[in-house]
Design a protein around this motif. Structure first.
Motif, PDB file in Angstrom:
ATOM      1  N   PHE A 134       0.679  -1.270  -0.327  1.00 19.96           N
ATOM      2  CA  PHE A 134      -0.026  -0.600   0.094  1.00 19.96           C
ATOM      3  C   PHE A 134       1.035   1.491  -0.011  1.00 19.96           C
ATOM      4  O   PHE A 134       0.411   2.595   0.337  1.00 19.96           O
ATOM      5  CB  PHE A 134      -0.873  -0.002   1.256  1.00 19.96           C
ATOM      6  N   GLU A 135       2.271   1.138  -0.446  1.00 24.06           N
ATOM      7  CA  GLU A 135       2.754   2.099   0.212  1.00 24.06           C
ATOM      8  C   GLU A 135       2.827   3.436  -1.095  1.00 24.06           C
ATOM      9  O   GLU A 135       2.781   4.494  -0.589  1.00 24.06           O
ATOM     10  CB  GLU A 135       4.853   1.547   0.127  1.00 24.06           C
ATOM     11  N   MET A 136       2.901   2.601  -1.871  1.00 25.42           N
ATOM     12  CA  MET A 136       2.301   4.188  -3.197  1.00 25.42           C
ATOM     13  C   MET A 136       1.169   4.682  -2.999  1.00 25.42           C
ATOM     14  O   MET A 136       0.868   6.056  -3.599  1.00 25.42           O
ATOM     15  CB  MET A 136       1.753   3.277  -4.955  1.00 25.42           C
ATOM     16  N   SER A 137      -0.274   4.090  -2.826  1.00 24.56           N
ATOM     17  CA  SER A 137      -1.375   4.319  -2.732  1.00 24.56           C
ATOM     18  C   SER A 137      -1.961   5.236  -1.340  1.00 24.56           C
ATOM     19  O   SER A 137      -1.742   6.573  -1.437  1.00 24.56           O
ATOM     20  CB  SER A 137      -2.193   2.785  -2.132  1.00 24.56           C
ATOM     21  N   LYS A 139       1.530   7.255  -0.707  1.00 23.49           N
ATOM     22  CA  LYS A 139       2.164   8.966  -0.612  1.00 23.49           C
ATOM     23  C   LYS A 139       1.195   9.438  -1.389  1.00 23.49           C
ATOM     24  O   LYS A 139       0.756  11.170  -1.688  1.00 23.49           O
ATOM     25  CB  LYS A 139       3.347   8.118  -1.469  1.00 23.49           C
ATOM     26  N   GLU A 140       0.656   8.370  -2.521  1.00 20.61           N
ATOM     27  CA  GLU A 140      -0.521   9.783  -3.803  1.00 20.61           C
ATOM     28  C   GLU A 140      -1.794  10.356  -2.350  1.00 20.61           C
ATOM     29  O   GLU A 140      -1.736  11.236  -2.828  1.00 20.61           O
ATOM     30  CB  GLU A 140      -1.270   8.320  -4.312  1.00 20.61           C
ATOM     31  N   ASN A 141      -2.481   9.452  -1.204  1.00 21.21           N
ATOM     32  CA  ASN A 141      -3.244  10.242  -0.619  1.00 21.21           C
ATOM     33  C   ASN A 141      -2.810  11.199   0.309  1.00 21.21           C
ATOM     34  O   ASN A 141      -3.166  12.270   0.588  1.00 21.21           O
ATOM     35  CB  ASN A 141      -3.776   9.012   0.179  1.00 21.21           C
ATOM     36  N   LEU A 142      -1.213  11.323   0.929  1.00 24.71           N
ATOM     37  CA  LEU A 142      -0.405  11.680   1.695  1.00 24.71           C
ATOM     38  C   LEU A 142      -0.735  13.204   0.766  1.00 24.71           C
ATOM     39  O   LEU A 142      -0.519  14.468   1.108  1.00 24.71           O
ATOM     40  CB  LEU A 142       0.500  11.475   2.294  1.00 24.71           C
ATOM     41  N   LYS A 195      -8.829   8.924   7.611  1.00 22.66           N
ATOM     42  CA  LYS A 195     -10.118  10.038   6.128  1.00 22.66           C
ATOM     43  C   LYS A 195      -8.790   8.518   5.922  1.00 22.66           C
ATOM     44  O   LYS A 195      -8.786   7.731   5.058  1.00 22.66           O
ATOM     45  CB  LYS A 195      -9.650  10.608   6.313  1.00 22.66           C
ATOM     46  N   LEU A 196      -7.186   8.770   5.981  1.00 22.78           N
ATOM     47  CA  LEU A 196      -6.163   8.464   5.121  1.00 22.78           C
ATOM     48  C   LEU A 196      -5.919   7.287   4.821  1.00 22.78           C
ATOM     49  O   LEU A 196      -6.297   6.112   4.064  1.00 22.78           O
ATOM     50  CB  LEU A 196      -4.940   8.185   5.749  1.00 22.78           C
ATOM     51  N   VAL A 197      -6.717   6.001   5.589  1.00 22.03           N
ATOM     52  CA  VAL A 197      -5.973   4.430   5.335  1.00 22.03           C
ATOM     53  C   VAL A 197      -7.414   4.577   5.315  1.00 22.03           C
ATOM     54  O   VAL A 197      -8.076   3.269   4.401  1.00 22.03           O
ATOM     55  CB  VAL A 197      -6.683   4.133   8.123  1.00 22.03           C
ATOM     56  N   GLU A 198      -8.584   4.853   5.265  1.00 17.15           N
ATOM     57  CA  GLU A 198      -9.979   4.695   4.683  1.00 17.15           C
ATOM     58  C   GLU A 198      -9.614   4.831   3.830  1.00 17.15           C
ATOM     59  O   GLU A 198     -10.322   4.147   2.733  1.00 17.15           O
ATOM     60  CB  GLU A 198     -11.300   5.075   4.904  1.00 17.15           C
ATOM     61  N   ARG A 199      -9.573   5.724   3.159  1.00 18.33           N
ATOM     62  CA  ARG A 199      -8.972   6.421   1.307  1.00 18.33           C
ATOM     63  C   ARG A 199      -8.207   4.735   0.710  1.00 18.33           C
ATOM     64  O   ARG A 199      -8.614   4.601  -0.200  1.00 18.33           O
ATOM     65  CB  ARG A 199      -8.620   7.575   0.929  1.00 18.33           C
ATOM     66  N   VAL A 200      -7.179   4.752   1.324  1.00 16.05           N
ATOM     67  CA  VAL A 200      -6.018   3.439   1.348  1.00 16.05           C
ATOM     68  C   VAL A 200      -6.825   2.069   0.735  1.00 16.05           C
ATOM     69  O   VAL A 200      -6.356   1.329  -0.331  1.00 16.05           O
ATOM     70  CB  VAL A 200      -4.956   3.279   1.872  1.00 16.05           C
ATOM     71  N   GLU A 201      -7.720   2.023   1.958  1.00 18.59           N
ATOM     72  CA  GLU A 201      -8.671   0.467   1.379  1.00 18.59           C
ATOM     73  C   GLU A 201      -9.766   0.619   0.462  1.00 18.59           C
ATOM     74  O   GLU A 201      -9.905  -0.511  -0.081  1.00 18.59           O
ATOM     75  CB  GLU A 201      -9.366   0.206   3.099  1.00 18.59           C
ATOM     76  N   GLU A 202     -10.495   1.816   0.243  1.00 18.31           N
ATOM     77  CA  GLU A 202     -11.494   1.629  -0.791  1.00 18.31           C
ATOM     78  C   GLU A 202     -10.593   1.847  -2.275  1.00 18.31           C
ATOM     79  O   GLU A 202     -11.303   1.614  -3.337  1.00 18.31           O
ATOM     80  CB  GLU A 202     -12.341   2.994  -0.516  1.00 18.31           C
ATOM     81  N   GLY A 203      -9.535   1.731  -2.471  1.00 15.40           N
ATOM     82  CA  GLY A 203      -8.459   1.890  -3.282  1.00 15.40           C
ATOM     83  C   GLY A 203      -8.088   0.290  -3.610  1.00 15.40           C
ATOM     84  O   GLY A 203      -7.391   0.288  -4.532  1.00 15.40           O
ATOM     85  N   SER A 204      -8.296  -0.337  -2.433  1.00 14.96           N
ATOM     86  CA  SER A 204      -8.171  -1.480  -2.818  1.00 14.96           C
ATOM     87  C   SER A 204      -9.023  -3.001  -2.657  1.00 14.96           C
ATOM     88  O   SER A 204     -10.014  -2.325  -1.928  1.00 14.96           O
ATOM     89  CB  SER A 204      -6.952  -1.527  -1.835  1.00 14.96           C
ATOM     90  N   LYS A 205      -8.817  -3.285  -3.215  1.00 19.10           N
ATOM     91  CA  LYS A 205      -9.869  -4.959  -3.762  1.00 19.10           C
ATOM     92  C   LYS A 205     -10.363  -6.040  -2.294  1.00 19.10           C
ATOM     93  O   LYS A 205     -11.412  -5.826  -2.019  1.00 19.10           O
ATOM     94  CB  LYS A 205      -9.768  -5.629  -4.995  1.00 19.10           C
ATOM     95  N   ASP A 206      -9.012  -5.658  -2.021  1.00 19.91           N
ATOM     96  CA  ASP A 206      -9.374  -6.215  -0.500  1.00 19.91           C
ATOM     97  C   ASP A 206      -9.301  -5.581   0.801  1.00 19.91           C
ATOM     98  O   ASP A 206      -8.406  -4.405   1.156  1.00 19.91           O
ATOM     99  CB  ASP A 206      -7.537  -6.619  -0.230  1.00 19.91           C
ATOM    100  N   VAL A 207     -10.884  -5.165   1.459  1.00 19.98           N
ATOM    101  CA  VAL A 207     -10.883  -4.270   2.606  1.00 19.98           C
ATOM    102  C   VAL A 207     -11.005  -5.620   3.709  1.00 19.98           C
ATOM    103  O   VAL A 207     -10.615  -4.405   4.916  1.00 19.98           O
ATOM    104  CB  VAL A 207     -12.253  -3.961   2.437  1.00 19.98           C
ATOM    105  N   ASN A 208     -10.205  -6.356   3.310  1.00 21.98           N
ATOM    106  CA  ASN A 208     -10.107  -7.412   5.031  1.00 21.98           C
ATOM    107  C   ASN A 208      -8.935  -7.580   5.616  1.00 21.98           C
ATOM    108  O   ASN A 208      -8.669  -7.742   6.273  1.00 21.98           O
ATOM    109  CB  ASN A 208     -10.815  -8.492   4.914  1.00 21.98           C
TER     110      ASN A 208
END
Length: 208
Positions: A134-137, A139-142, A195-208
């Motif tokens: 999730f590193e790239m996601s 960095k993008e969100n930050l 919100k940061l973790v939520e956005r990273v999670e939403e950008g991933s298909k794996d929410v678990n």
């Protein structure tokens, strides 16, 4: 991740409510309440009541520490956080470290807050429990969520701990005010990370 932790938190809340007079009212803080409503995690049978946000860190463990030695100077009560954030400007040799059960929801072990000797900003430092993929996601969100031309952050994946070491200047987080209290600053950090973790999670298909 966040979705799973929120579900576990909700499950514990509902079981407690059912044991106590079968009340259908659930008290939640704004971040968790909004998340549950957005993702439809709770039945419409329940009435969601928003808790007073200023009570979130009432039971937190708070330490004043020496920057150079990282030794604890003293343990403080919640009332210490009622001081203005410029306490850190007046005590540049110190950093504050806060631990709370609430931080488990966002996958954070603790939050350090100090005045940067180099940039003169209020810097927040956390260990964030997310996989390296999730590193790239992150960095993008930050980059997107920290505002201002001088906004900055440092993000390094710690192979030993399996955590991201994240350092960012609170000054560039939406909602920051020079006259805010330390308690308000910690709530702002929590909301930002949520919100940061939520956005990273939403950008991933794996929410678990």
């Amino acid at each position: 991740m966040l979705h799973k932790r929120i579900e576990q938190y909700l499950s514990s809340l509902i079981s407690e409510e059912q044991q106590a007079a079968h009340s259908l009212k659930v008290e939640l803080y704004q971040e968790e309440k909004t998340y549950m409503e957005k993702h439809e995690l709770i039945s419409s049978d329940f009435t969601l009541i928003e808790k007073d946000p200023t009570t979130r860190f009432l039971d937190a463990s708070i330490e004043r520490c020496d920057k150079n030695t990282e030794e604890t100077l003293s343990k403080e009560s919640f009332t210490f956080l009622e001081q203005p954030i410029d306490y850190l400007q007046k005590h540049k040799n110190e950093f504050l470290f806060l631990e709370s059960n609430w931080l488990e929801i966002i996958g954070v072990d603790g939050i350090s807050l100090e005045m940067s000797d180099v940039f003169g900003t209020y810097d927040a430092m956390v260990g964030l429990q997310l996989q390296k993929k999730f590193e790239m996601s992150l960095k993008e969100n930050l980059s997107k969520e920290l505002h201002g031309d001088e906004a900055r952050f440092e993000l390094i994946f710690n192979q030993t701990d399996g955590l991201f070491d994240l350092n960012f200047a609170l000054n560039y987080v939406n909602g920051f005010k020079e006259e805010m209290s330390l308690e308000e600053a910690y709530r702002l950090i929590y909301g930002f990370l949520f919100k940061l973790v939520e956005r990273v999670e939403e950008g991933s298909k794996d929410v678990n």
